[in-house]
Design an enzyme around this catalytic site. Structure first.
Site, mmCIF file in Angstrom:
data_model
loop_
_atom_site.group_PDB
_atom_site.id
_atom_site.type_symbol
_atom_site.label_atom_id
_atom_site.label_comp_id
_atom_site.label_asym_id
_atom_site.label_seq_id
_atom_site.Cartn_x
_atom_site.Cartn_y
_atom_site.Cartn_z
ATOM 1 N N GLY A 71 9.255 -4.219 -8.882
ATOM 2 C CA GLY A 71 10.072 -3.071 -9.290
ATOM 3 C C GLY A 71 11.562 -3.327 -9.110
ATOM 4 N N GLN A 72 12.348 -2.744 -10.023
ATOM 5 C CA GLN A 72 13.800 -2.883 -9.942
ATOM 6 C C GLN A 72 14.412 -2.021 -8.841
ATOM 7 O OE1 GLN A 72 14.426 -2.206 -14.134
ATOM 8 N NE2 GLN A 72 15.257 -4.250 -14.402
ATOM 9 N N LYS A 73 13.617 -1.102 -8.271
ATOM 10 C CA LYS A 73 14.170 -0.311 -7.162
ATOM 11 C C LYS A 73 14.550 -1.241 -6.012
ATOM 12 C CE LYS A 73 12.335 2.297 -3.879
ATOM 13 N NZ LYS A 73 13.182 1.944 -2.738
ATOM 14 N N GLY B 230 0.825 -1.214 0.000
ATOM 15 C CA GLY B 230 0.000 0.000 0.000
ATOM 16 C C GLY B 230 0.851 1.251 0.000
ATOM 17 N N GLN C 258 8.255 -8.974 7.688
ATOM 18 C CA GLN C 258 9.459 -8.507 6.999
ATOM 19 C C GLN C 258 10.067 -7.261 7.650
ATOM 20 O OE1 GLN C 258 7.088 -7.882 3.239
ATOM 21 N NE2 GLN C 258 8.475 -6.158 2.955
ATOM 22 N N HIS D 12 4.138 2.348 -8.085
ATOM 23 C CA HIS D 12 3.206 1.210 -8.044
ATOM 24 C C HIS D 12 2.255 1.248 -9.246
ATOM 25 C CE1 HIS D 12 4.060 1.638 -3.575
ATOM 26 N NE2 HIS D 12 4.349 0.385 -3.803
HETATM 27 O O1 PAF Z 1 7.986 -4.532 -2.058
HETATM 28 C C1 PAF Z 1 7.050 -4.606 -1.244
HETATM 29 O O2 PAF Z 1 6.193 -3.741 -1.193
HETATM 30 C C2 PAF Z 1 6.972 -5.803 -0.315
HETATM 31 O O3 PAF Z 1 8.238 -6.222 0.072
HETATM 32 C C3 PAF Z 1 6.159 -6.972 -0.888
HETATM 33 C C4 PAF Z 1 6.807 -7.567 -2.127
HETATM 34 C C5 PAF Z 1 4.759 -6.504 -1.228
HETATM 35 C C6 PAF Z 1 6.040 -8.087 0.152
HETATM 36 O O4 PAF Z 1 5.400 -7.638 1.309
#
Ligand code: PAF
Length: 278
Positions: free
Chosen positions: A144-146, A27, A57, A33
């Site tokens: 994304g490549q970022k 989000g 994460q 995005h």
């Molecule tokens: O890049 C992100 O926004 C997150 O690491 C992802 C891939 C949605 C996993 O939670």
């Protein structure tokens, strides 16, 4: 656009669709995005987006609780981008009490760069992305490549587990002044934002050195480090690595990923570019 909160609802809706491209997000959507959604649309007739701030994460001292969650705005952006299905689960839906902790380990790829600085981060990313892949069963997944290391790890995970999913790398979207778009840019004050431009400048200067014929990565890393320090950024790392193995390389003799992680105020920002010998 369907906005679904449970795995059962997603499975039911997904079963009625043909080829689906997934954009997995946490989000706080920005133009980066939206560009992933546009790429997704080119690859499949149906686009699904997941909106889920994944707790597993984030490290204990990271920004999980203050991570922005502007859900109404995010849904509006998805709708405008022509997304058909949004999966916005609760933490309890994704990590039901009693579920076993599970890890997919790709140690050579997860132990370096971001993984070395953020222990457990990629365990959480692989965990949630694997679950999202199983729940949404996409044919295509755009990343994304970022977040280059994340993209590389997910592509390797898909390959190693024989998932029939095409992982599509998508170019980094930048502000006109070069700053890579990131949900974390919203933590920057105007003054910090100005200093944060040193990150994209450092990558650009290193790229120019490669174009001018310099190949020793030590020299490029020194330039990058100096550019960041001039703006008083706290450098987590500057690195020159092989884009496939993520191992350090001493000379630009093929594609080389130059990567930076640095702190500006309370924001930790990452960026990268790939250079090639002239
Ligand atoms: O890049 C992100 O926004 C997150 O690491 C992802 C891939 C949605 C996993 O939670």
């Amino acid at each position: 656009m369907k906005v679904l909160r449970t795995i059962a609802e997603v499975r039911f809706a997904r079963a009625k669709l043909g080829k689906v491209a997934l954009v997995a997000t946490m989000g706080a959507l920005h133009a980066g995005h939206v560009s992933l959604m546009q790429v997704a649309k080119k690859h499949a007739p149906h686009v699904a987006v997941s909106l889920f701030v994944n707790p597993t994460q984030f490290g204990p001292r990271e920004d999980y609780s203050k991570y922005p969650r502007p859900i109404e705005e995010d849904l509006r952006k998805c709708e405008e981008a022509g997304v058909e299905l949004v999966y916005n689960p609760s933490v309890e839906e994704m990590y039901r009490p009693g579920l076993a902790d599970i890890a997919i380990d790709l140690p050579t790829l997860t132990g370096v760069l971001e993984g070395a600085k953020r222990p457990g981060h990629f365990k959480g990313v692989c965990q949630v992305v694997a679950k999202l892949f199983n729940i949404l069963t996409p044919d295509v997944a755009c990343f994304g490549q970022k977040d280059y290391q994340q993209l590389r790890i997910i592509a390797a995970m898909v390959e190693a587990l024989d998932w029939p999913i095409q992982v599509v790398p998508c170019p980094t979207v930048r502000e006109p002044d070069g700053l890579a778009m990131s949900s974390r840019n919203m933590y920057l004050s105007a003054e910090e934002r100005g200093r944060a431009l040193a990150i994209s400048r450092a990558l650009r200067l290193a790229k120019e050195q490669v174009k001018a014929g310099f190949r020793q990565t030590n020299r490029l890393l020194t330039t990058m480090q100096k550019t960041l320090l001039e703006q008083r950024l706290l450098v987590d790392y500057v690195a020159a690595v092989d884009p496939l193995t993520l191992k350090n390389i001493a000379e630009v003799s093929g594609p080389t990923l130059l990567a930076i992680a640095a702190r500006v105020g309370s924001a930790r920002l990452i960026d990268n570019t790939i250079v090639r010998p002239v």
